[in-house]
Design an enzyme around this catalytic site. Structure first.
Site, mmCIF file in Angstrom:
data_model
loop_
_atom_site.group_PDB
_atom_site.id
_atom_site.type_symbol
_atom_site.label_atom_id
_atom_site.label_comp_id
_atom_site.label_asym_id
_atom_site.label_seq_id
_atom_site.Cartn_x
_atom_site.Cartn_y
_atom_site.Cartn_z
ATOM 1 N N ARG A 1 -8.015 14.512 19.923
ATOM 2 C CA ARG A 1 -6.897 15.344 19.478
ATOM 3 C C ARG A 1 -7.384 16.527 18.648
ATOM 4 O O ARG A 1 -6.856 17.637 18.740
ATOM 5 C CB ARG A 1 -5.922 14.513 18.631
ATOM 6 C CG ARG A 1 -5.095 13.519 19.431
ATOM 7 C CD ARG A 1 -4.377 12.549 18.504
ATOM 8 N NE ARG A 1 -3.527 13.264 17.557
ATOM 9 C CZ ARG A 1 -3.236 12.813 16.333
ATOM 10 N NH1 ARG A 1 -3.741 11.675 15.904
ATOM 11 N NH2 ARG A 1 -2.443 13.498 15.552
ATOM 12 N N LYS B 1 -3.596 1.991 11.301
ATOM 13 C CA LYS B 1 -4.563 1.546 10.294
ATOM 14 C C LYS B 1 -3.884 0.691 9.227
ATOM 15 O O LYS B 1 -4.460 -0.273 8.726
ATOM 16 C CB LYS B 1 -5.246 2.763 9.664
ATOM 17 C CG LYS B 1 -6.103 3.549 10.651
ATOM 18 C CD LYS B 1 -6.905 4.639 9.968
ATOM 19 C CE LYS B 1 -6.071 5.831 9.579
ATOM 20 N NZ LYS B 1 -5.664 6.639 10.742
ATOM 21 N N LYS B 2 -2.649 1.050 8.869
ATOM 22 C CA LYS B 2 -1.933 0.284 7.852
ATOM 23 C C LYS B 2 -1.558 -1.103 8.381
ATOM 24 O O LYS B 2 -1.636 -2.101 7.660
ATOM 25 C CB LYS B 2 -0.690 1.041 7.396
ATOM 26 C CG LYS B 2 -0.997 2.370 6.710
ATOM 27 C CD LYS B 2 -1.896 2.187 5.501
ATOM 28 C CE LYS B 2 -2.191 3.488 4.790
ATOM 29 N NZ LYS B 2 -3.128 3.315 3.649
ATOM 30 N N THR C 1 -9.392 11.127 -0.967
ATOM 31 C CA THR C 1 -9.588 10.109 -1.998
ATOM 32 C C THR C 1 -11.021 9.591 -1.992
ATOM 33 O O THR C 1 -11.623 9.381 -3.055
ATOM 34 C CB THR C 1 -8.601 8.956 -1.781
ATOM 35 O OG1 THR C 1 -7.270 9.458 -1.878
ATOM 36 C CG2 THR C 1 -8.783 7.864 -2.818
ATOM 37 N N SER D 1 -1.221 7.127 14.453
ATOM 38 C CA SER D 1 -2.522 7.189 13.796
ATOM 39 C C SER D 1 -2.455 6.631 12.378
ATOM 40 O O SER D 1 -3.268 5.801 11.974
ATOM 41 C CB SER D 1 -3.020 8.637 13.767
ATOM 42 O OG SER D 1 -4.260 8.738 13.100
ATOM 43 N N ASP E 1 0.849 -1.196 0.000
ATOM 44 C CA ASP E 1 0.000 0.000 0.000
ATOM 45 C C ASP E 1 0.881 1.240 0.000
ATOM 46 O O ASP E 1 2.104 1.176 0.164
ATOM 47 C CB ASP E 1 -0.918 0.001 1.221
ATOM 48 C CG ASP E 1 -2.085 0.979 1.090
ATOM 49 O OD1 ASP E 1 -2.251 1.589 0.016
ATOM 50 O OD2 ASP E 1 -2.829 1.130 2.082
ATOM 51 N N LYS E 2 0.223 2.373 -0.165
ATOM 52 C CA LYS E 2 0.873 3.691 -0.139
ATOM 53 C C LYS E 2 -0.016 4.627 0.662
ATOM 54 O O LYS E 2 -1.241 4.502 0.660
ATOM 55 C CB LYS E 2 1.060 4.182 -1.578
ATOM 56 C CG LYS E 2 1.372 5.673 -1.728
ATOM 57 C CD LYS E 2 0.112 6.445 -2.116
ATOM 58 C CE LYS E 2 0.395 7.929 -2.304
ATOM 59 N NZ LYS E 2 -0.869 8.693 -2.437
ATOM 60 N N HIS E 3 0.609 5.585 1.359
ATOM 61 C CA HIS E 3 -0.152 6.588 2.108
ATOM 62 C C HIS E 3 0.460 7.961 1.864
ATOM 63 O O HIS E 3 1.679 8.106 1.841
ATOM 64 C CB HIS E 3 -0.140 6.289 3.602
ATOM 65 C CG HIS E 3 -0.866 7.319 4.418
ATOM 66 N ND1 HIS E 3 -2.230 7.303 4.583
ATOM 67 C CD2 HIS E 3 -0.408 8.409 5.082
ATOM 68 C CE1 HIS E 3 -2.581 8.342 5.323
ATOM 69 N NE2 HIS E 3 -1.503 9.031 5.635
ATOM 70 N N SER E 4 -0.398 8.961 1.705
ATOM 71 C CA SER E 4 0.058 10.333 1.536
ATOM 72 C C SER E 4 -0.366 11.164 2.737
ATOM 73 O O SER E 4 -1.454 10.968 3.292
ATOM 74 C CB SER E 4 -0.538 10.941 0.261
ATOM 75 O OG SER E 4 -0.293 12.337 0.204
#
Length: 435
Positions: free
Chosen positions: A168, A187-188, A120, A183, A80-83
């Site tokens: 937060r 999730k990942k 997204t 955080s 996967d990828k996260h931005s």
């Protein structure tokens, strides 16, 4: 476990034992802590920070607070990828099908817009019928059969993160690197990933405007993810202008579909998408080198395989099967579309990317409050990149608006977000670092 003792120790700068962190997060997920206790813990972390070992323990505890996805019956690497978020950042929409077309399985759990950045999920919801929260069985089936699925987080994945983030958000502790790290990565980890590539953005359109802070965050994410058993790297990318030539929801979906059929070659957007595809393929062992991986990604794009994967994903998740061939049949257009003229002749030398994102929200393309409804039709397209020579009156973008008054206001705002100079600006690379 006595919550106030854990809070006191962190407040005093002590390093917390992993068992205490697990107990605190378990109590948080079970609803056994007050909002005051959660807020006090977050503020103590904000002021005193956490060691790498503490952040790993916090991340793992949050990941274990709910379900963990299993992919034992899929014989592809799970990646996967996260931005960290930006304006015109629709990379995930093209990257997931390209990576899947090259042999990866990509269970991508994405989010909605946050602040001035687009989400997204909001972009995908401009596709009629697309299910962003399918049940676990369908999600698994789409990843297995199509190769990728882009969906939203369910309540069963890392629920402790959801409650901690809500506190937060109202206690001025969002911008804590240990808490940001936990955080994102909880999730990942809950998604069952084997490898992860991170896009840490820096610039006036990013949450991290300072390069040094972006590097600190990138290192934290990479070190903690690797410490938790997920092979991870991060690219630092420029966000001093919109990444795509569109900013909005349906307009960015059109941009995505155009990209998948070869319409965005030699752009900053293509450079970022292909760089992340290559990093994912090398990290997962599909390719032996960046050069080989880049060639694989380009073939997946030029052959049409990536577009086919995207079409299959959309269809399996309830969207139209012919979206790629007939986008205008399904993606709603705004009633008013007007060019935004350049105020003078010269070079587009700088822009306020964050301001552009805020202008999209003013058009109705984002949320000021969590329950706001989005107008998926509005935004900007045909945004010219910095370094473009324009004459006075030339269009620098096309505004998509619900009415004439909104279009006029947004056009004036967008024009004010650009600086036009007589000197040609230096071109800055879109990818500025690797961690």
């Amino acid at each position: 476990m006595i919550p106030q003792e854990i809070i006191r120790r962190k407040r005093d700068g002590d390093e917390l034992d992993p068992a205490d962190i697990r107990s605190f997060i378990a109590a948080l997920a079970a609803g056994q802590l007050s909002e005051g206790q959660i807020g006090a813990f977050a503020m103590a972390v904000w002021f005193k920070g956490m060691s790498r070992e503490e952040i790993v323990a916090l991340t793992l505890a949050m990941a274990d607070s709910g379900d963990r996805l299993q992919w034992a019956d899929i014989d592809r690497p799970i990646a996967d990828k996260h931005s960290t978020g930006g304006v015109g950042d629709n990379v995930s929409l093209m990257l997931a099908p390209i990576a899947a077309a090259c042999g990866l399985a990509v269970p991508m759990i994405s989010g909605r817009g946050l602040g001035h950045t687009g989400g997204t999920l909001d972009k995908l919801e401009s596709i009629p019928g697309y299910m962003i929260t399918p049940d676990a069985e369908l999600f698994h089936k789409v990843v297995k059969d199509a190769g990728c699925a882009i969906i939203g987080q369910t309540g069963a994945l890392a629920p402790a993160d959801g409650r901690l983030y809500a506190v937060r958000d109202v206690t001025a502790t969002v911008d804590s690197i240990p808490l940001i790290t936990a955080s994102i990565l909880s999730k990942k980890l809950a998604a069952g990933l084997e490898t992860l590539v991170l896009d840490v953005k820096v610039g006036n359109g990013a949450f991290m405007a300072d390069r040094a802070q972006a590097e600190i965050l990138a290192r934290s994410l990479v070190e903690v993810a690797n410490g938790a058993g997920v092979k991870t790297s991060a690219l630092i990318t420029d966000m001093n202008q919109p990444l795509a030539d569109s900013a909005g929801n349906a307009v960015e979906m059109r941009n995505c579909l155009d990209f998948l059929v070869g319409g965005k070659a030699e752009t900053r957007l293509q450079a970022v998408v292909l760089a992340f595809a290559a990093e994912m393929l090398v990290k997962s062992g599909i390719a032996a080198s960046s050069g080989e991986a880049d060639a694989m990604a380009r073939r997946a794009l030029s052959s049409g395989r990536a577009a086919e994967v995207f079409a299959r994903m959309v269809s399996m998740l309830g969207g139209p099967a012919d979206l790629v061939e007939n986008p205008e049949r399904y993606l709603a257009r705004a009633p008013v579309e007007k060019p935004v003229p350049a105020g003078r002749s010269g070079w587009l030398s700088a822009c306020d990317a964050r301001g552009i994102g805020i202008t999209v929200i003013d058009l109705g393309g984002g949320r000021r409050h969590p329950k706001d409804r989005i107008d998926h039709r509005v935004g900007f397209s045909e945004l010219l990149p910095l370094g473009t020579r324009v004459s006075a009156g030339d269009p620098i973008a096309l505004v998509h608006a619900a009415d004439e008054a909104a279009a006029e206001k947004a056009a004036a705002a967008l024009a004010a977000h650009y600086r036009i100079t007589e000197e040609k600006p230096e071109q800055t690379p879109v990818i500025t670092g690797l961690v």
